[in-house]
Structures are given as C-alpha cells and as structure tokens.
Design a protein around this motif. Structure first.
Motif, PDB file in Angstrom:
ATOM      1  N   VAL A  71      -4.824  -8.425  -1.041  1.00 42.44           N
ATOM      2  CA  VAL A  71      -3.253  -8.251  -1.405  1.00 42.44           C
ATOM      3  C   VAL A  71      -2.511  -7.336  -0.898  1.00 42.44           C
ATOM      4  CG1 VAL A  71      -3.767  -9.269  -3.744  1.00 42.44           C
ATOM      5  CG2 VAL A  71      -3.830  -6.894  -3.442  1.00 42.44           C
ATOM      6  N   LEU A  72      -3.104  -6.422  -0.157  1.00 44.89           N
ATOM      7  CA  LEU A  72      -2.309  -5.132   0.518  1.00 44.89           C
ATOM      8  C   LEU A  72      -2.010  -5.229   1.946  1.00 44.89           C
ATOM      9  CD1 LEU A  72      -3.806  -2.117  -1.605  1.00 44.89           C
ATOM     10  CD2 LEU A  72      -1.877  -3.296  -1.761  1.00 44.89           C
ATOM     11  N   GLN A  73      -3.052  -5.672   2.721  1.00 46.86           N
ATOM     12  CA  GLN A  73      -3.228  -5.769   4.186  1.00 46.86           C
ATOM     13  C   GLN A  73      -2.132  -7.109   4.708  1.00 46.86           C
ATOM     14  OE1 GLN A  73      -3.982  -3.315   5.604  1.00 46.86           O
ATOM     15  NE2 GLN A  73      -4.897  -2.578   3.642  1.00 46.86           N
ATOM     16  N   ASN A  74      -1.705  -7.066   5.881  1.00 52.37           N
ATOM     17  CA  ASN A  74      -1.074  -7.985   6.695  1.00 52.37           C
ATOM     18  C   ASN A  74       0.212  -8.475   5.899  1.00 52.37           C
ATOM     19  OD1 ASN A  74      -4.034  -8.034   7.754  1.00 52.37           O
ATOM     20  ND2 ASN A  74      -2.581  -8.692   9.413  1.00 52.37           N
ATOM     21  N   ILE A 134      -8.573  -0.724 -10.368  1.00 48.37           N
ATOM     22  CA  ILE A 134      -8.789  -1.323 -11.313  1.00 48.37           C
ATOM     23  C   ILE A 134      -7.691  -1.034 -12.249  1.00 48.37           C
ATOM     24  CG2 ILE A 134      -9.870  -2.058 -13.588  1.00 48.37           C
ATOM     25  CD1 ILE A 134     -12.458  -1.062 -12.146  1.00 48.37           C
ATOM     26  N   MET A 135      -6.533  -1.986 -11.977  1.00 45.23           N
ATOM     27  CA  MET A 135      -5.224  -1.677 -12.918  1.00 45.23           C
ATOM     28  C   MET A 135      -4.616  -0.416 -12.713  1.00 45.23           C
ATOM     29  SD  MET A 135      -6.304  -3.361 -16.543  1.00 45.23           S
ATOM     30  CE  MET A 135      -4.606  -3.412 -17.143  1.00 45.23           C
ATOM     31  N   ASP A 136      -4.423  -0.218 -11.458  1.00 52.75           N
ATOM     32  CA  ASP A 136      -3.561   0.994 -10.890  1.00 52.75           C
ATOM     33  C   ASP A 136      -2.466   0.481  -9.980  1.00 52.75           C
ATOM     34  OD1 ASP A 136      -4.778   0.513  -8.383  1.00 52.75           O
ATOM     35  OD2 ASP A 136      -6.255   1.931  -8.465  1.00 52.75           O
ATOM     36  N   PRO A 137      -1.809   1.493  -9.501  1.00 55.64           N
ATOM     37  CA  PRO A 137      -0.508   1.071  -8.308  1.00 55.64           C
ATOM     38  C   PRO A 137      -0.992   0.299  -7.125  1.00 55.64           C
ATOM     39  CG  PRO A 137      -0.407   3.376  -9.165  1.00 55.64           C
ATOM     40  CD  PRO A 137      -1.872   2.796  -9.415  1.00 55.64           C
ATOM     41  N   TRP A 138      -2.065   0.257  -6.861  1.00 59.55           N
ATOM     42  CA  TRP A 138      -2.553  -0.665  -5.581  1.00 59.55           C
ATOM     43  C   TRP A 138      -2.962  -1.785  -6.104  1.00 59.55           C
ATOM     44  CZ3 TRP A 138      -3.477   4.581  -6.144  1.00 59.55           C
ATOM     45  CH2 TRP A 138      -3.095   5.510  -5.483  1.00 59.55           C
ATOM     46  N   LEU A 144       0.846  -1.211   0.013  1.00 64.11           N
ATOM     47  CA  LEU A 144      -0.201   0.104  -0.110  1.00 64.11           C
ATOM     48  C   LEU A 144       0.783   1.211  -0.039  1.00 64.11           C
ATOM     49  CD1 LEU A 144      -2.789   1.300   0.440  1.00 64.11           C
ATOM     50  CD2 LEU A 144      -2.496   1.142   2.791  1.00 64.11           C
ATOM     51  N   LEU A 145       1.972   1.304   0.763  1.00 61.98           N
ATOM     52  CA  LEU A 145       2.813   2.636   0.926  1.00 61.98           C
ATOM     53  C   LEU A 145       3.646   2.917  -0.391  1.00 61.98           C
ATOM     54  CD1 LEU A 145       4.078   2.030   4.555  1.00 61.98           C
ATOM     55  CD2 LEU A 145       2.189   3.555   3.688  1.00 61.98           C
ATOM     56  N   GLU A 146       4.118   1.719  -0.979  1.00 59.57           N
ATOM     57  CA  GLU A 146       4.706   1.843  -2.207  1.00 59.57           C
ATOM     58  C   GLU A 146       3.707   2.563  -3.263  1.00 59.57           C
ATOM     59  OE1 GLU A 146       7.602   0.133  -5.600  1.00 59.57           O
ATOM     60  OE2 GLU A 146       7.261  -1.017  -4.004  1.00 59.57           O
ATOM     61  N   ALA A 147       2.391   1.978  -3.064  1.00 66.33           N
ATOM     62  CA  ALA A 147       1.419   2.444  -4.381  1.00 66.33           C
ATOM     63  C   ALA A 147       1.255   3.792  -4.011  1.00 66.33           C
ATOM     64  CB  ALA A 147       0.301   1.590  -3.885  1.00 66.33           C
ATOM     65  N   HIS A 202     -12.133   6.456   4.184  1.00 62.92           N
ATOM     66  CA  HIS A 202     -11.327   5.398   3.961  1.00 62.92           C
ATOM     67  C   HIS A 202     -10.516   5.181   5.475  1.00 62.92           C
ATOM     68  CE1 HIS A 202     -11.026   5.960  -0.241  1.00 62.92           C
ATOM     69  NE2 HIS A 202     -10.094   5.011  -0.231  1.00 62.92           N
ATOM     70  N   ILE A 203     -10.775   4.492   6.193  1.00 61.39           N
ATOM     71  CA  ILE A 203     -10.605   4.499   7.738  1.00 61.39           C
ATOM     72  C   ILE A 203      -9.997   3.311   8.252  1.00 61.39           C
ATOM     73  CG2 ILE A 203     -12.901   3.855   8.530  1.00 61.39           C
ATOM     74  CD1 ILE A 203     -12.577   6.083  10.511  1.00 61.39           C
ATOM     75  N   ASP A 204      -8.931   3.360   9.180  1.00 56.83           N
ATOM     76  CA  ASP A 204      -8.232   2.217   9.700  1.00 56.83           C
ATOM     77  C   ASP A 204      -7.630   1.168   8.548  1.00 56.83           C
ATOM     78  OD1 ASP A 204      -8.579   3.197  12.113  1.00 56.83           O
ATOM     79  OD2 ASP A 204     -10.610   2.377  12.386  1.00 56.83           O
ATOM     80  N   GLU A 205      -7.356   1.655   7.177  1.00 58.43           N
ATOM     81  CA  GLU A 205      -6.845   0.868   6.288  1.00 58.43           C
ATOM     82  C   GLU A 205      -5.376   0.406   6.422  1.00 58.43           C
ATOM     83  OE1 GLU A 205      -6.556   0.530   1.408  1.00 58.43           O
ATOM     84  OE2 GLU A 205      -6.869   2.623   2.471  1.00 58.43           O
ATOM     85  N   THR A 206      -5.269  -0.354   7.565  1.00 60.82           N
ATOM     86  CA  THR A 206      -3.928  -0.847   8.041  1.00 60.82           C
ATOM     87  C   THR A 206      -4.007  -2.047   8.878  1.00 60.82           C
ATOM     88  OG1 THR A 206      -1.971  -0.346   9.308  1.00 60.82           O
ATOM     89  CG2 THR A 206      -4.312   0.667   9.959  1.00 60.82           C
TER      90      THR A 206
END
Length: 428
Positions: free
Chosen positions: A278-281, A312-316, A78-81, A211-215
């Motif tokens: 794919v992004l979390q944990n 949809i087909m982006d950095p994330w 997530l952070l690199e995205a 967007h909240i607590d996305e971690t």
C-alpha cells in the motif's frame, strides 16, 4: 515444569500422524505409537502442528496509534506517515507505549506468533520507545520471545546526535542495530549510515537489521553497500535487509548481478506485504508496479527471504491484527507465489526462514530437546492453512496451553436437515 501429550498430529512434510510428548517444558519424543498415562492430552485430530510463527519485522512502539493520532494519514503515503509519527513523538509516554504493545502481544499469542523482532525508534532524545520495549521484552519473556532493534527512524546523520542516540539505545539493551540509509540527506551519508551500523554491531556484538531502499526509486542502491560490508566483515548470516522495495524497479542487468552478491553475502531479506503493497509505487500512475522486493528471484538464487507484518494499526498501515498467515496469503497474490511448492515456501517464510533471520534455530522447531513451543492449526496442510488463513486451535508455550480458539460454526438451513460449512474439502 509443564508436561503434555499431543496425539494425531500432522507434521509438515511427513506422511501419517504423529504423537508429541512434552516433558518439563521440552519436546522429549516425536513419533508414532507413543503411549502415556496420566498426562494432559490434546487430540490434534489430524490437524497441522507447526512451530510458532515468527514476525521478524514489526514496530511495537507505533502499534494501535492510528486511532489516537491528531490527524489521519489522508494520502496513505510513507512520507506523510513519517510526518505524523514525528508530530506524535513528543506526546509519547512509557505507559501508552507499553499498554499498546502489550495488547498486540496478546494478539500475537492468539495468532500463534511467539517469536518477534520489533524496531524501536531511537531518533528521539528521550529514547522512551527503546526503554519501553526493552522493559516489555523482559516482562513478557515467559510468554513470547522479543528482539528489540535500535532503529534510527529519521536517519543517523540528519541530526547531530543521531549516532550518539543509536549507541545509547544499544547500551540500554537493544538486541539488534538498525539503520535507514535511504532517509539520509545524501548518498554519501547513506553509505556512512550503513558503515556505522556495521561498526557498532562489531563493537557491541549485535545482529543487524537495516531498513534499506524502502522506496520506489531505482537509484536507491544501499543494499549493495550492506552486502559488501557483510562480505568484508565476515558478517554472513547475521544481517537482515528489510524492505528493499527499490529492487522491484532496478534495471534487470543490475538486479541479476546484485542477487549473486546478496547470495555470497548470505544476507537475510525481509519483505513486508501489508505495508509494501500500500505504500510503495504510489507515484507510478498506470501501469502500477507491485512495490515489493524481488521475492521469487531472491528465492531462486538461494537467498533467505522471510515475511514481516511491519505495521499494525499505525500511521503507515491502519489495519492488521498480527496474523502472519494473512501476510503470507497476501504475498501469494502480490508476488505470484500461488504455485503448489510456493505455498510450502510461504509457510517456511513465516516459520523456519524467519527463525534463521533471527538466529534462533538452536531453540526453535519441532525437534526433541527443543522448547515445547508449537501451534495446532485448524487445517490439514500448508495449502489449507494459507488458503483459509486458519485459526490457531491451540498455542502452546513450553508445554503449557496459553491460547485456545473455537472456530466459527456456520449453520445453513437450506435443507430439511441443517448442515455446517467450514470451507474445507470434507474429511480426508
């Protein structure tokens, strides 16, 4: 206006087959034995007919950017995205933004998605993303309904002009106020982030989607602040908490208390299976947690939960094609929702539950008097639709067919007589 007659339609939760009469772009009659002459007729052939799918969470300003970035997201995090998106923002133009978003609108239509809530990054002083998506919303309103969220991607208080930009995005025409409290530098600023969103929502009379607590951090607990504001300001039913993935890692005693507060606050919760899976944990090592919010426990406590596509087909997320049934299929696996009744809930989460989150119930659904927006699936019931991630045979907007799909024909030559395979259990 457009008129159409649909026969042999299988409706969710009903026995037998029904007819749907559409006149002047609205549903005028639903039932058995309706007779008409001279109208264009579609034979649903016993297939499932549903209201259009709803995507309550996507970022149309970033779609299709995975292939034209200066560098790929090698870590997949997530952070690199976020870093890559920050590098790309200075080069965004209205032409690029609208071209990519319009292409995905076409994908949505082919996938039966006719209601969308998109976030528009309002951290850039040009606000070109907000302007582009507000213009697109108005340009495609005959085909698809879009809500635009003013989304402070970098947080509100990480820059001196953050709140002013959020306000200006609402003045430009954003429909919903967004926030990102877990992005702020301190817990105190995160609380201010949430409180500011509610203050602006009251001032502009807008819905809320944060967007909240996305971690994966179990100490990220801003959703409790959001629930408190929802209760104290009487905002029940008008606010959505997106992601809340940290809830997956909360202490169970705290989570049990929180679930009750969320129910009292009448919060809408949006889980995003593609990105969250794919992004979390990512830093867990093994055993590795699943990285999404507590979907089953929220549902069990009577909280409204729905499914978003997110990226949809982006950095994330470098994949995806705007297929909400595919998102439901993934959640069935990652959230342990493969029980018989849970499959029905999954379909609710991409239709009626999402419509409730967007506050569009008055103009959504297969009911007489409502706009004739509907989808005929290549499936006989919810379970078959989710299992096969079924194609949309017909997509109808205000009584007009705007998309038609011919399913693949697979022919086997293993016997004397060729036979076809469609992965169904035969005629029923």
């Amino acid at each position: 206006m457009n008129s159409l007659f649909i026969k042999n339609a299988k409706l969710r939760g009903q026995e037998g087959l029904s007819c749907i009469l559409i006149e002047d772009g609205s549903i005028s009659r639903i039932g058995e034995g309706i007779a008409v002459d001279g109208l264009e007729t579609v034979d649903a052939g016993g297939n499932l007919v549903v209201p259009p799918f709803v995507d309550p969470h996507v970022h149309l300003d970033a779609v299709l950017s995975a292939g034209d970035l200066s560098r790929p997201n090698k870590s997949g995090t997530l952070l690199e995205a976020i870093d890559i998106w920050g590098e790309r923002k200075p080069f965004l133009t209205k032409e690029i933004l609208k071209q990519n978003a319009r292409e995905v609108v076409n994908w949505y239509i082919a996938n039966g998605v006719l209601r969308v809530r998109t976030h528009a990054d309002c951290s850039d002083p040009t606000l070109v993303t907000v302007e582009s998506l507000v213009e697109l919303r108005d340009e495609v309103r005959d085909l698809i309904d879009i809500q635009v969220v003013a989304f402070p991607q970098d947080g509100i208080f990480t820059k001196p002009d953050g709140e002013a930009l959020l306000r200006k995005a609402l003045e430009i025409g954003a429909d919903v106020v967004g926030g990102a409290p877990h992005i702020e530098y301190t817990r105190e600023d995160g609380v201010r982030d949430v409180e500011t969103v509610y203050r602006l929502a009251e001032e502009f009379d807008r819905l809320i989607d944060i967007h909240i607590d996305e971690t994966g951090d179990p100490h990220s607990r801003f959703v409790e602040v959001m629930a408190k504001e929802n209760i104290n300001r009487g905002w029940q039913g008008r606010a959505a908490a997106s992601h809340t993935t940290a809830m997956h890692n909360y202490n169970n005693d705290y989570a049990f208390k929180l679930l009750g507060i969320l129910k009292k606050a009448d919060m809408n919760m949006i889980t995003n299976p593609f990105d969250n899976s794919v992004l979390q944990n990512r830093t867990d090592g093994y055993p590795r947690k699943r990285g999404h919010t507590r979907v089953d426990e929220l549902l069990a406590r009577g909280v409204n939960v729905c499914i978003g596509h997110d990226s949809i087909m982006d950095p994330w997320y470098s994949m995806g094609k705007g297929n909400m049934i595919a998102a439901a299929n993934l959640l069935a696996h990652t959230a342990h929702m493969n029980g018989h009744d849970q499959i029905t809930t999954l379909m609710d989460m991409i239709t009626v539950r999402s419509a409730r989150t967007l506050k569009i119930e008055d103009t959504y659904g297969l009911e007489t008097g409502k706009p004739a927006d509907l989808v005929i699936l290549d499936a006989r019931d919810d379970a078959e639709a989710v299992r096969l991630t079924s194609e949309c045979l017909y997509v109808i907007r205000r009584g007009k067919i705007i998309s038609k799909t011919e399913p693949a024909v697979r022919t086997l030559f293993v016997k004397e007589t060729p036979e076809t395979v469609d992965f169904k259990l035969g005629k029923r």
